[in-house]
Design a protein around this motif. Structure first.
Motif, PDB file in Angstrom:
ATOM      1  N   ALA A  15       0.847  -1.040   0.013  1.00 14.72           N
ATOM      2  CA  ALA A  15      -0.045   0.220  -0.021  1.00 14.72           C
ATOM      3  C   ALA A  15       0.911   1.313  -0.001  1.00 14.72           C
ATOM      4  O   ALA A  15       0.264   2.343  -0.131  1.00 14.72           O
ATOM      5  N   GLY A  16       2.145   1.190   0.251  1.00 14.64           N
ATOM      6  CA  GLY A  16       3.018   2.162   0.125  1.00 14.64           C
ATOM      7  C   GLY A  16       3.709   2.453   1.239  1.00 14.64           C
ATOM      8  O   GLY A  16       4.854   3.484   1.243  1.00 14.64           O
ATOM      9  N   ALA A  17       4.078   1.737   2.440  1.00 19.57           N
ATOM     10  CA  ALA A  17       4.769   1.876   3.602  1.00 19.57           C
ATOM     11  C   ALA A  17       6.141   1.550   2.796  1.00 19.57           C
ATOM     12  O   ALA A  17       6.195   0.852   2.223  1.00 19.57           O
ATOM     13  N   SER A  18       7.134   2.492   3.490  1.00 21.54           N
ATOM     14  CA  SER A  18       8.447   2.356   3.428  1.00 21.54           C
ATOM     15  C   SER A  18       9.156   1.035   4.008  1.00 21.54           C
ATOM     16  O   SER A  18      10.222   0.248   3.705  1.00 21.54           O
ATOM     17  N   GLU A  19       8.626   0.831   5.380  1.00 23.73           N
ATOM     18  CA  GLU A  19       9.002  -0.086   6.121  1.00 23.73           C
ATOM     19  C   GLU A  19       8.045  -0.502   7.260  1.00 23.73           C
ATOM     20  O   GLU A  19       7.132   0.599   7.767  1.00 23.73           O
ATOM     21  N   CYS A  20       8.034  -1.441   8.051  1.00 25.54           N
ATOM     22  CA  CYS A  20       7.092  -1.642   9.078  1.00 25.54           C
ATOM     23  C   CYS A  20       8.020  -2.227  10.419  1.00 25.54           C
ATOM     24  O   CYS A  20       8.966  -3.132   9.937  1.00 25.54           O
ATOM     25  N   LEU A  21       7.737  -1.522  11.413  1.00 24.74           N
ATOM     26  CA  LEU A  21       8.857  -1.988  12.570  1.00 24.74           C
ATOM     27  C   LEU A  21       7.536  -2.455  13.369  1.00 24.74           C
ATOM     28  O   LEU A  21       6.424  -2.264  13.821  1.00 24.74           O
ATOM     29  N   LEU A  22       7.958  -3.708  14.059  1.00 26.35           N
ATOM     30  CA  LEU A  22       7.058  -4.479  14.742  1.00 26.35           C
ATOM     31  C   LEU A  22       7.239  -4.125  16.234  1.00 26.35           C
ATOM     32  O   LEU A  22       8.412  -4.068  16.920  1.00 26.35           O
TER      33      LEU A  22
END
Length: 165
Positions: free
Chosen positions: A116-123
């Motif tokens: 969807a366009g996020a650069s990165e996901c941090l958990l």
């Protein structure tokens, strides 16, 4: 963290192309939990960033248009819009890095946010130093990419750009 500026610093490490080199990078924090939002803003300010907090997706879209942030931190559980819809709308408006913070560790769900366009996901939970390092890295990569590309979507060479804390 060695990238945190001191008050005697003459150039700021958190800048984007064409910006005043002494101005701190602007970070839009989209977080509906007031306590988490306040803590995040304090951490970012202590690291030398100018942080602006919004509590909803629609408010974030209005603020993004006015602020033109250098990076966006998005809590995946914002209440009024889905994280995917919000990422798509933000990505259509900006090439700034979008870092999504998520408690959902499902790879398919994380992949959909990235699509969807996020650069990165941090958990979550994420350590402060890891968050700041991620922001610094994404801002630097965005600055270096600058006007070299007309791409509307920032991509990464990492096939799974999300981190497990």
């Amino acid at each position: 963290m060695n990238n945190v500026p001191t008050s005697s610093s003459t150039t700021h490490p958190h800048i984007t192309p064409g910006e005043d080199e002494t101005a701190p990078a602007k970070i839009l924090v989209i977080e509906s939990n007031p306590a988490v939002a306040e803590m995040t803003v304090l951490v970012l300010a202590a690291a030398g960033y100018q942080a602006v907090q919004t509590a909803s997706g629609r408010q974030a879209l209005r603020t993004q248009a006015r602020l033109c942030p250098d990076a966006i931190l998005l809590d995946r559980s914002v209440s009024d819009l889905s994280a995917g819809d919000l990422c798509r709308e933000l990505r259509a408006r900006t090439t700034a890095p979008i870092i999504v913070l998520s408690t959902d560790h499902d790879p398919d769900s994380l992949d959909s946010i990235l699509a969807a366009g996020a650069s990165e996901c941090l958990l979550l939970p994420v350590h402060t130093q890891e968050l700041l390092a991620c922001i610094t890295f994404r801002l630097r990569a965005h600055r270096e990419r600058g006007s070299k590309t007309d791409a509307k979507h920032e991509t990464t060479s990492d096939p799974k750009p999300y981190a497990v804390a």
